[in-house]
Motif scaffolding. Structure first.
Motif, PDB file in Angstrom:
ATOM      1  N   ALA A 302     -14.640  -4.372   2.706  1.00 54.80           N
ATOM      2  CA  ALA A 302     -14.934  -4.226   1.279  1.00 54.80           C
ATOM      3  C   ALA A 302     -13.525  -4.115   0.516  1.00 54.80           C
ATOM      4  CB  ALA A 302     -15.943  -2.928   0.966  1.00 54.80           C
ATOM      5  N   ASP A 303     -12.455  -3.659   0.892  1.00 58.49           N
ATOM      6  CA  ASP A 303     -11.296  -3.321   0.572  1.00 58.49           C
ATOM      7  C   ASP A 303     -10.504  -4.940   0.332  1.00 58.49           C
ATOM      8  OD1 ASP A 303     -11.196  -0.733   0.054  1.00 58.49           O
ATOM      9  OD2 ASP A 303     -10.233  -0.335   1.943  1.00 58.49           O
ATOM     10  N   VAL A 304     -10.600  -5.720   1.546  1.00 61.18           N
ATOM     11  CA  VAL A 304     -10.193  -7.114   1.281  1.00 61.18           C
ATOM     12  C   VAL A 304     -10.909  -7.878   0.106  1.00 61.18           C
ATOM     13  CG1 VAL A 304     -10.035  -9.323   2.390  1.00 61.18           C
ATOM     14  CG2 VAL A 304      -9.723  -7.188   3.819  1.00 61.18           C
ATOM     15  N   ALA A 305     -12.192  -7.751   0.279  1.00 59.65           N
ATOM     16  CA  ALA A 305     -12.946  -8.274  -0.850  1.00 59.65           C
ATOM     17  C   ALA A 305     -12.516  -8.034  -2.426  1.00 59.65           C
ATOM     18  CB  ALA A 305     -14.540  -8.084  -0.742  1.00 59.65           C
ATOM     19  N   ALA A 306     -12.262  -6.631  -2.532  1.00 58.00           N
ATOM     20  CA  ALA A 306     -11.837  -6.334  -3.797  1.00 58.00           C
ATOM     21  C   ALA A 306     -10.547  -6.501  -4.238  1.00 58.00           C
ATOM     22  CB  ALA A 306     -11.759  -4.529  -3.679  1.00 58.00           C
ATOM     23  N   VAL A 307      -9.754  -6.767  -3.266  1.00 57.21           N
ATOM     24  CA  VAL A 307      -8.106  -7.247  -3.701  1.00 57.21           C
ATOM     25  C   VAL A 307      -8.419  -8.724  -3.877  1.00 57.21           C
ATOM     26  CG1 VAL A 307      -6.104  -7.709  -2.893  1.00 57.21           C
ATOM     27  CG2 VAL A 307      -6.895  -5.489  -2.494  1.00 57.21           C
ATOM     28  N   LEU A 308      -9.486  -9.576  -3.093  1.00 57.90           N
ATOM     29  CA  LEU A 308      -9.334 -10.981  -3.220  1.00 57.90           C
ATOM     30  C   LEU A 308     -10.060 -11.323  -4.670  1.00 57.90           C
ATOM     31  CD1 LEU A 308     -10.216 -12.426   0.276  1.00 57.90           C
ATOM     32  CD2 LEU A 308      -7.886 -12.212  -0.721  1.00 57.90           C
ATOM     33  N   ASN A 309     -10.701 -10.211  -4.908  1.00 57.96           N
ATOM     34  CA  ASN A 309     -11.374 -10.581  -6.288  1.00 57.96           C
ATOM     35  C   ASN A 309     -11.086  -9.867  -7.461  1.00 57.96           C
ATOM     36  OD1 ASN A 309     -13.739 -11.879  -5.057  1.00 57.96           O
ATOM     37  ND2 ASN A 309     -14.851 -10.017  -4.946  1.00 57.96           N
ATOM     38  N   GLY A 310      -9.629  -9.368  -7.356  1.00 63.92           N
ATOM     39  CA  GLY A 310      -8.887  -8.889  -8.384  1.00 63.92           C
ATOM     40  C   GLY A 310      -9.229  -7.449  -8.872  1.00 63.92           C
ATOM     41  N   GLU A 311      -9.794  -6.819  -7.805  1.00 68.25           N
ATOM     42  CA  GLU A 311     -10.369  -5.502  -8.098  1.00 68.25           C
ATOM     43  C   GLU A 311      -9.721  -4.388  -7.441  1.00 68.25           C
ATOM     44  OE1 GLU A 311     -14.477  -5.990  -7.167  1.00 68.25           O
ATOM     45  OE2 GLU A 311     -14.971  -7.355  -8.756  1.00 68.25           O
ATOM     46  N   PRO A 312      -9.550  -3.058  -8.003  1.00 72.94           N
ATOM     47  CA  PRO A 312      -9.060  -2.127  -7.136  1.00 72.94           C
ATOM     48  C   PRO A 312      -9.533  -1.668  -5.656  1.00 72.94           C
ATOM     49  CG  PRO A 312     -10.074  -1.156  -9.109  1.00 72.94           C
ATOM     50  CD  PRO A 312     -10.110  -2.709  -9.132  1.00 72.94           C
ATOM     51  N   PRO A 313      -9.209  -1.714  -4.758  1.00 73.46           N
ATOM     52  CA  PRO A 313      -9.972  -1.434  -3.260  1.00 73.46           C
ATOM     53  C   PRO A 313      -9.971   0.406  -3.265  1.00 73.46           C
ATOM     54  CG  PRO A 313      -7.579  -1.577  -2.972  1.00 73.46           C
ATOM     55  CD  PRO A 313      -7.652  -2.117  -4.372  1.00 73.46           C
ATOM     56  N   ALA A 314     -11.094   0.688  -2.435  1.00 75.17           N
ATOM     57  CA  ALA A 314     -11.381   2.087  -2.623  1.00 75.17           C
ATOM     58  C   ALA A 314     -10.347   2.749  -1.789  1.00 75.17           C
ATOM     59  CB  ALA A 314     -12.818   2.164  -2.010  1.00 75.17           C
ATOM     60  N   GLY A 315      -9.873   2.113  -0.729  1.00 70.43           N
ATOM     61  CA  GLY A 315      -8.903   2.853   0.219  1.00 70.43           C
ATOM     62  C   GLY A 315      -7.548   2.655   0.025  1.00 70.43           C
ATOM     63  N   ARG A 316      -7.135   2.153  -1.358  1.00 65.54           N
ATOM     64  CA  ARG A 316      -5.917   2.072  -1.499  1.00 65.54           C
ATOM     65  C   ARG A 316      -4.729   3.304  -1.388  1.00 65.54           C
ATOM     66  NH1 ARG A 316      -2.509   3.462  -5.930  1.00 65.54           N
ATOM     67  NH2 ARG A 316      -0.638   1.880  -6.342  1.00 65.54           N
ATOM     68  N   VAL A 317      -3.617   2.961  -0.667  1.00 73.81           N
ATOM     69  CA  VAL A 317      -2.747   3.993  -0.517  1.00 73.81           C
ATOM     70  C   VAL A 317      -1.619   4.114  -1.832  1.00 73.81           C
ATOM     71  CG1 VAL A 317      -1.044   4.649   1.070  1.00 73.81           C
ATOM     72  CG2 VAL A 317      -2.921   3.793   2.127  1.00 73.81           C
ATOM     73  N   ASP A 318      -1.568   5.319  -2.180  1.00 78.72           N
ATOM     74  CA  ASP A 318      -0.629   5.306  -3.104  1.00 78.72           C
ATOM     75  C   ASP A 318       0.672   5.330  -2.717  1.00 78.72           C
ATOM     76  OD1 ASP A 318       1.017   6.310  -5.248  1.00 78.72           O
ATOM     77  OD2 ASP A 318       0.022   7.857  -5.887  1.00 78.72           O
ATOM     78  N   PRO A 319       1.675   4.453  -3.067  1.00 80.39           N
ATOM     79  CA  PRO A 319       3.075   4.384  -2.457  1.00 80.39           C
ATOM     80  C   PRO A 319       3.954   5.664  -2.896  1.00 80.39           C
ATOM     81  CG  PRO A 319       2.847   2.940  -4.207  1.00 80.39           C
ATOM     82  CD  PRO A 319       1.513   3.389  -3.901  1.00 80.39           C
ATOM     83  N   ASP A 320       3.561   6.412  -3.972  1.00 85.79           N
ATOM     84  CA  ASP A 320       4.177   7.603  -4.167  1.00 85.79           C
ATOM     85  C   ASP A 320       3.586   8.723  -3.748  1.00 85.79           C
ATOM     86  OD1 ASP A 320       6.104   6.045  -5.701  1.00 85.79           O
ATOM     87  OD2 ASP A 320       4.632   5.721  -7.227  1.00 85.79           O
ATOM     88  N   ALA A 321       2.695   8.790  -2.979  1.00 78.93           N
ATOM     89  CA  ALA A 321       1.951  10.017  -2.466  1.00 78.93           C
ATOM     90  C   ALA A 321       3.030  10.840  -1.695  1.00 78.93           C
ATOM     91  CB  ALA A 321       0.669   9.523  -1.563  1.00 78.93           C
ATOM     92  N   ASP A 322       2.522  12.233  -2.056  1.00 80.52           N
ATOM     93  CA  ASP A 322       3.752  13.325  -1.272  1.00 80.52           C
ATOM     94  C   ASP A 322       3.892  13.008   0.270  1.00 80.52           C
ATOM     95  OD1 ASP A 322       4.609  14.073  -3.785  1.00 80.52           O
ATOM     96  OD2 ASP A 322       3.169  15.633  -3.885  1.00 80.52           O
ATOM     97  N   TRP A 323       2.639  12.943   0.600  1.00 73.74           N
ATOM     98  CA  TRP A 323       2.466  13.076   2.226  1.00 73.74           C
ATOM     99  C   TRP A 323       3.119  11.975   3.021  1.00 73.74           C
ATOM    100  CZ3 TRP A 323      -0.416   9.240   4.563  1.00 73.74           C
ATOM    101  CH2 TRP A 323      -1.313   8.568   3.719  1.00 73.74           C
ATOM    102  N   LEU A 324       3.331  10.719   2.210  1.00 77.37           N
ATOM    103  CA  LEU A 324       3.829   9.656   3.089  1.00 77.37           C
ATOM    104  C   LEU A 324       5.326   9.847   3.582  1.00 77.37           C
ATOM    105  CD1 LEU A 324       2.546   6.721   0.791  1.00 77.37           C
ATOM    106  CD2 LEU A 324       1.956   7.241   3.181  1.00 77.37           C
TER     107      LEU A 324
END
Length: 324
Positions: A302-324
């Motif tokens: 579903a995440d692949v489909a969202a990105v290929l369709n130009g939509e935000p994926p549900a499982g996106r990782v925030d590159p600015d997240a504190d825990w990374l």
């Protein structure tokens, strides 16, 4: 035509991806399965690809991300420690994960490991297999209800484990700089500083993601604060626990045992933590149930489909997240 490369890793199911993407993507999709496992293999296999669905054994490095022209990297897991999320952002690549697919499974597995270690099940099983029939090989065992159990990190999996342990009557404490004391209290858990947790806990479960800050955080000093009847459980990532310090603690008898679903090197080769009578080791399988595997693949697709369709994926990782 969009091109999607799937790692030939057993937990990734090509049929689920084909079924989902055929129905959900606005353009034709070509799906390929490839053996990955290294930066070099990733670059070779994913040349010209729009999406890669990767596994725990494939480092998605800045070198690979610079060389490829990806739109999305799906990490088939909760953690993303083998993906350079910052380099992905620099290259305009979306990274996704599946944060909730195995919460119940890993929590249940961690509680199972804790009870196996606390009740000396490995020692008793070996003892009976060798012809014995006595209670003494399991010593020392103490009541769960008389114990304090500590959680290193208190995210969704640890929270679910706390719910499962509530009926045992133990005191629960947790260290997590990103979770407020009021939120922990909702699970019957008291917030503690890191050293305080190891001073107070009779047994410790490790649930922390692997980051620069958490690598080796459960070290000789932390382990030295535990009592000789302590069991250490790790269902996060092997390097969060200093395995040399853990081995020293076991061999010196300063703790009773360890129950591990993760190791520094997987699969292990001559790992001295494997095969001991005071250690239970499972093969990074805490995530597994048939339902969890299905959820993992459907959410990734579903995440692949969202990105290929130009939509935000549900499982996106925030590159600015504190825990990374």
């Amino acid at each position: 035509m969009a091109r999607v490369v799937l790692s030939a890793f057993p937990m990734i199911d090509p049929e689920t991806y084909r079924e989902t993407l055929d129905d959900a993507v606005d353009e034709p999709v070509d799906i390929e399965v490839a053996e990955l496992g290294s930066t070099e293999r990733l670059i070779e296999a994913a040349a010209g690809a729009d999406a890669v669905v990767t596994d725990i054994n494939t480092p998605v490095t800045a070198e690979a991300l610079d060389a490829l022209d990806l739109r999305v990297v799906v990490r088939s897991a909760v953690g993303v420690d083998n993906v350079d999320v910052g380099a992905a952002a620099d290259n305009g690549v979306t990274v996704t994960r599946a944060p909730d697919y195995c919460t119940d499974e890993v929590a249940t597995h961690s509680v199972s490991l804790l009870l196996a270690g606390l009740r000396s099940l490995k020692r008793y099983d070996d003892h009976v297999a060798a012809g014995g029939w006595g209670w003494e090989p399991g010593r020392p065992i103490h009541r769960v209800s008389a114990s304090t159990i500590g959680f290193v990190s208190f995210g969704p999996i640890a929270q679910r484990a706390a719910e499962q342990l509530a009926g045992f009557g133990a005191d629960l404490v947790a260290y997590d700089p990103f979770v407020e004391a009021e939120d922990m209290a909702e699970y019957g858990v008291e917030k503690a500083a890191f050293d305080e947790l190891f001073d107070r806990a009779d047994h410790v479960g490790v649930y922390a993601p692997l980051t620069d800050a958490t690598r080796g955080m459960v070290d000789a000093d932390a382990l030295g604060r535990l009592d000789e009847s302590a069991v250490v459980v790790n269902v996060s990532r092997g390097p969060v626990v200093d395995d040399a310090a853990l081995l020293d603690a076991l061999e010196s008898g300063s703790i009773k045992g360890a129950a591990l679903d993760v190791l520094d090197d997987e699969p292990p080769e001559d790992d001295p933590l494997v095969g001991r009578d005071d250690t239970v080791v499972t093969p990074h399988a805490a995530w597994y149930s048939e339902e969890a595997r299905d959820d993992l693949n459907r959410s990734g697709a579903a995440d692949v489909a969202a990105v290929l369709n130009g939509e935000p994926p549900a499982g996106r990782v925030d590159p600015d997240a504190d825990w990374l």
